[in-house]
Write a protein that holds these residues in place. Structure first.
Motif, PDB file in Angstrom:
ATOM      1  N   VAL A   1       0.861  -1.188   0.000  1.00 29.35           N
ATOM      2  CA  VAL A   1       0.000   0.000   0.000  1.00 29.35           C
ATOM      3  C   VAL A   1       0.893   1.233   0.000  1.00 29.35           C
ATOM      4  O   VAL A   1       1.744   1.383   0.870  1.00 29.35           O
ATOM      5  CB  VAL A   1      -0.940   0.009   1.228  1.00 29.35           C
ATOM      6  CG1 VAL A   1      -1.738   1.299   1.280  1.00 29.35           C
ATOM      7  CG2 VAL A   1      -1.854  -1.200   1.202  1.00 29.35           C
ATOM      8  N   GLN A   2       0.701   2.102  -0.983  1.00 34.78           N
ATOM      9  CA  GLN A   2       1.521   3.311  -1.077  1.00 34.78           C
ATOM     10  C   GLN A   2       0.898   4.465  -0.301  1.00 34.78           C
ATOM     11  O   GLN A   2       1.581   5.187   0.399  1.00 34.78           O
ATOM     12  CB  GLN A   2       1.730   3.694  -2.527  1.00 34.78           C
ATOM     13  CG  GLN A   2       2.570   2.671  -3.265  1.00 34.78           C
ATOM     14  CD  GLN A   2       2.751   3.044  -4.718  1.00 34.78           C
ATOM     15  OE1 GLN A   2       2.215   4.032  -5.203  1.00 34.78           O
ATOM     16  NE2 GLN A   2       3.510   2.246  -5.425  1.00 34.78           N
TER      17      GLN A   2
ATOM     18  N   PHE B   1      -2.962   8.848   4.451  1.00 42.44           N
ATOM     19  CA  PHE B   1      -2.119   7.888   5.151  1.00 42.44           C
ATOM     20  C   PHE B   1      -1.029   7.462   4.171  1.00 42.44           C
ATOM     21  O   PHE B   1      -1.330   6.853   3.153  1.00 42.44           O
ATOM     22  CB  PHE B   1      -2.914   6.645   5.562  1.00 42.44           C
ATOM     23  CG  PHE B   1      -3.947   6.886   6.625  1.00 42.44           C
ATOM     24  CD1 PHE B   1      -3.698   6.538   7.941  1.00 42.44           C
ATOM     25  CD2 PHE B   1      -5.173   7.442   6.306  1.00 42.44           C
ATOM     26  CE1 PHE B   1      -4.654   6.748   8.914  1.00 42.44           C
ATOM     27  CE2 PHE B   1      -6.128   7.655   7.274  1.00 42.44           C
ATOM     28  CZ  PHE B   1      -5.873   7.306   8.590  1.00 42.44           C
ATOM     29  N   ASP B   2       0.217   7.779   4.457  1.00 44.32           N
ATOM     30  CA  ASP B   2       1.327   7.329   3.636  1.00 44.32           C
ATOM     31  C   ASP B   2       1.877   6.042   4.233  1.00 44.32           C
ATOM     32  O   ASP B   2       2.036   5.931   5.448  1.00 44.32           O
ATOM     33  CB  ASP B   2       2.439   8.386   3.591  1.00 44.32           C
ATOM     34  CG  ASP B   2       1.973   9.646   2.879  1.00 44.32           C
ATOM     35  OD1 ASP B   2       1.350   9.520   1.820  1.00 44.32           O
ATOM     36  OD2 ASP B   2       2.233  10.750   3.404  1.00 44.32           O
TER      37      ASP B   2
ATOM     38  N   ALA C   1      -3.819   1.078   9.593  1.00 44.21           N
ATOM     39  CA  ALA C   1      -2.899   1.411  10.673  1.00 44.21           C
ATOM     40  C   ALA C   1      -1.803   2.288  10.096  1.00 44.21           C
ATOM     41  O   ALA C   1      -1.146   1.927   9.128  1.00 44.21           O
ATOM     42  CB  ALA C   1      -2.305   0.145  11.278  1.00 44.21           C
ATOM     43  N   GLY C   2      -1.651   3.460  10.666  1.00 41.57           N
ATOM     44  CA  GLY C   2      -0.639   4.396  10.192  1.00 41.57           C
ATOM     45  C   GLY C   2      -0.903   5.768  10.766  1.00 41.57           C
ATOM     46  O   GLY C   2      -1.859   5.976  11.505  1.00 41.57           O
TER      47      GLY C   2
END
Length: 112
Positions: A28-29, A42-43, A61-62
């Motif tokens: 996931v980017q 969200f990065d 989660a981030g």
């Protein structure tokens, strides 16, 4: 927290028996949640998809960052403020952006 000393393999087998399927979404980017006030970005987030009884839920989660939405000022508002305050449309637009689109406040700021 897992009850007792259940290892992850046993937990996965129990969840499968209950009809639950959990999978990690890889590579996931970024994730963007768009709202009228702006975007939550969200990065490099960790995303888990869980399917249970035909419904899939996603857990992110981030650490998010908030990007405020740019204010869109209608051309008619710019023209009206420019005419009322006797200023250029460029100055009228700047005043409208500063007043978050409030026409009366923009005119009063330009008139003083």
């Amino acid at each position: 927290m897992l009850p007792g000393n259940i290892n992850p393999r046993q937990m996965k087998a129990m969840m499968k028996k209950l009809g639950m399927n959990v999978e990690q979404i890889e590579d996931v980017q970024s994730i963007v949640i768009k709202t009228p006030k702006g975007n939550w970005v969200f990065d490099s987030a960790e995303v888990t998809a869980m399917t249970m009884q035909g419904a899939t839920t996603y857990q992110i989660a981030g650490t998010p960052r908030f990007e405020a939405a740019a204010i869109e000022i209608p051309k008619e508002d710019v023209t009206m403020v420019a005419a009322q305050a006797n200023v250029s449309e460029e100055k009228a637009k700047e005043a409208l952006i500063a007043s978050k689109g409030d026409i009366a406040e923009a005119i009063m700021k330009l008139a003083s």
